[in-house]
Motif scaffolding. Structure first.
Motif, short mmCIF file in Angstrom:
data_model
loop_
_atom_site.label_atom_id
_atom_site.label_comp_id
_atom_site.label_asym_id
_atom_site.label_seq_id
_atom_site.Cartn_x
_atom_site.Cartn_y
_atom_site.Cartn_z
N MET A 167 0.44 -1.16 0.25
CA MET A 167 0.26 0.34 -0.13
C MET A 167 1.00 0.93 0.21
O MET A 167 0.80 1.88 -0.80
CB MET A 167 -1.05 0.07 1.48
N ALA A 168 1.98 0.85 0.93
CA ALA A 168 2.68 2.06 0.19
C ALA A 168 3.04 3.16 -0.67
O ALA A 168 3.67 4.58 -1.29
CB ALA A 168 4.23 2.03 1.99
N VAL A 169 4.12 1.34 -1.28
CA VAL A 169 3.75 1.73 -3.10
C VAL A 169 3.17 2.48 -3.40
O VAL A 169 3.66 3.22 -4.53
CB VAL A 169 4.74 0.21 -3.29
N LEU A 170 2.15 2.30 -3.67
CA LEU A 170 0.75 2.82 -4.35
C LEU A 170 0.49 3.94 -3.81
O LEU A 170 0.14 5.46 -4.36
CB LEU A 170 -0.60 1.50 -3.80
N MET A 171 0.58 4.30 -3.02
CA MET A 171 0.55 6.28 -1.80
C MET A 171 1.65 6.69 -2.44
O MET A 171 1.65 7.94 -3.93
CB MET A 171 0.57 5.95 -0.54
N GLU A 172 3.24 6.15 -2.97
CA GLU A 172 3.85 7.00 -3.85
C GLU A 172 3.68 7.08 -4.59
O GLU A 172 4.45 8.23 -5.17
CB GLU A 172 5.09 6.03 -3.11
N GLN A 173 3.12 6.23 -5.45
CA GLN A 173 2.69 6.35 -7.22
C GLN A 173 1.89 7.37 -6.91
O GLN A 173 1.89 8.41 -7.60
CB GLN A 173 2.67 5.08 -7.34
N MET A 174 0.77 7.61 -6.08
CA MET A 174 -0.25 8.83 -6.35
C MET A 174 -0.19 9.97 -5.60
O MET A 174 0.09 11.41 -7.09
CB MET A 174 -1.63 8.01 -5.31
N GLU A 175 1.24 10.00 -4.68
CA GLU A 175 1.99 11.79 -4.67
C GLU A 175 3.16 12.14 -5.62
O GLU A 175 2.91 13.24 -6.14
CB GLU A 175 2.73 11.12 -3.16
N LEU A 176 3.35 10.78 -6.50
CA LEU A 176 4.36 11.20 -7.38
C LEU A 176 3.68 12.42 -8.71
O LEU A 176 4.07 12.69 -9.14
CB LEU A 176 5.32 10.42 -7.77
N ARG A 177 2.43 11.11 -9.04
CA ARG A 177 1.94 11.36 -10.37
C ARG A 177 1.61 12.44 -10.02
O ARG A 177 1.18 13.92 -10.85
CB ARG A 177 0.42 10.65 -10.53
N GLU A 178 0.50 13.09 -8.78
CA GLU A 178 0.22 14.14 -8.21
C GLU A 178 1.28 15.52 -8.68
O GLU A 178 1.00 16.65 -9.26
CB GLU A 178 -0.08 13.92 -7.30
#
Length: 176
Positions: free
Chosen positions: A93-104
């Motif tokens: 889940m931390a990886v998914l959150m990281e990806q979302m933050e980077l995309r934003e």
């Protein structure tokens, strides 16, 4: 050219993630010239069909081994791992959150030159993350931790996609 055991065998390469890209390209050119369909243009239909199939196999194998991401997926497949589906255990889940933050962050970058200045360090960071994940992928394969290697492969998929999105965003800002 006879049917290879796998793509690595086709190009006389060791079955591993790190490959000699110059050797791959050179062997591809050699095999391509040996088996090109134009060489059998005057032959019977079965020979022509076989030449087209061999050429297609050669192109697919080259494209797979040339791309680090495709090569990683192919190595997992050779180990019997299904890489198509992503389950909840495949990603943290931390990886998914990281990806979302980077995309934003990429999406919020300003237009023009100012945006390029924002994107450059992000792109560098993503490149570093890809290199680190590739090392973890290799370690997972070498330790025969196939579930772990699969998780890292899926992380690599996200990172490569984000890297490509940044490149597209940079091109738009440059007017391409």
């Amino acid at each position: 050219m006879q049917a290879p055991q796998d793509y690595f065998s086709l190009f006389s390469l060791e079955r591993r993630f790190a490959i000699d890209k110059k050797a791959l390209s050179a062997r591809f050119r050699d095999l391509q010239s040996e088996s090109h369909p134009d060489k059998v243009a005057a032959a019977d239909e079965q020979t022509k069909l076989l030449a087209v199939q061999q050429s297609s196999l050669l192109n697919d194998a080259y494209a797979t081994l040339k791309s680090p991401l495709a090569r990683a997926g192919y190595l997992l497949q050779l180990h019997g791992v299904d890489v198509e589906g992503v389950s909840q255990t495949d990603l943290d889940m931390a990886v998914l959150m990281e990806q979302m933050e980077l995309r934003e962050t990429v999406a919020d970058a300003p237009a023009g030159e100012a945006g390029l200045a924002v994107l450059a360090p992000i792109k560098q960071d993503i490149g570093n993350r890809i290199a680190e994940r590739e090392e973890r992928f290799v370690a997972g394969l070498e330790a025969n931790d196939l579930p772990g290697a699969k998780r890292v492969f899926h992380e690599l998929q996200f990172l490569h996609k984000l890297f490509q999105e940044i490149e597209v965003s940079e091109e738009r800002r440059l007017g391409f």
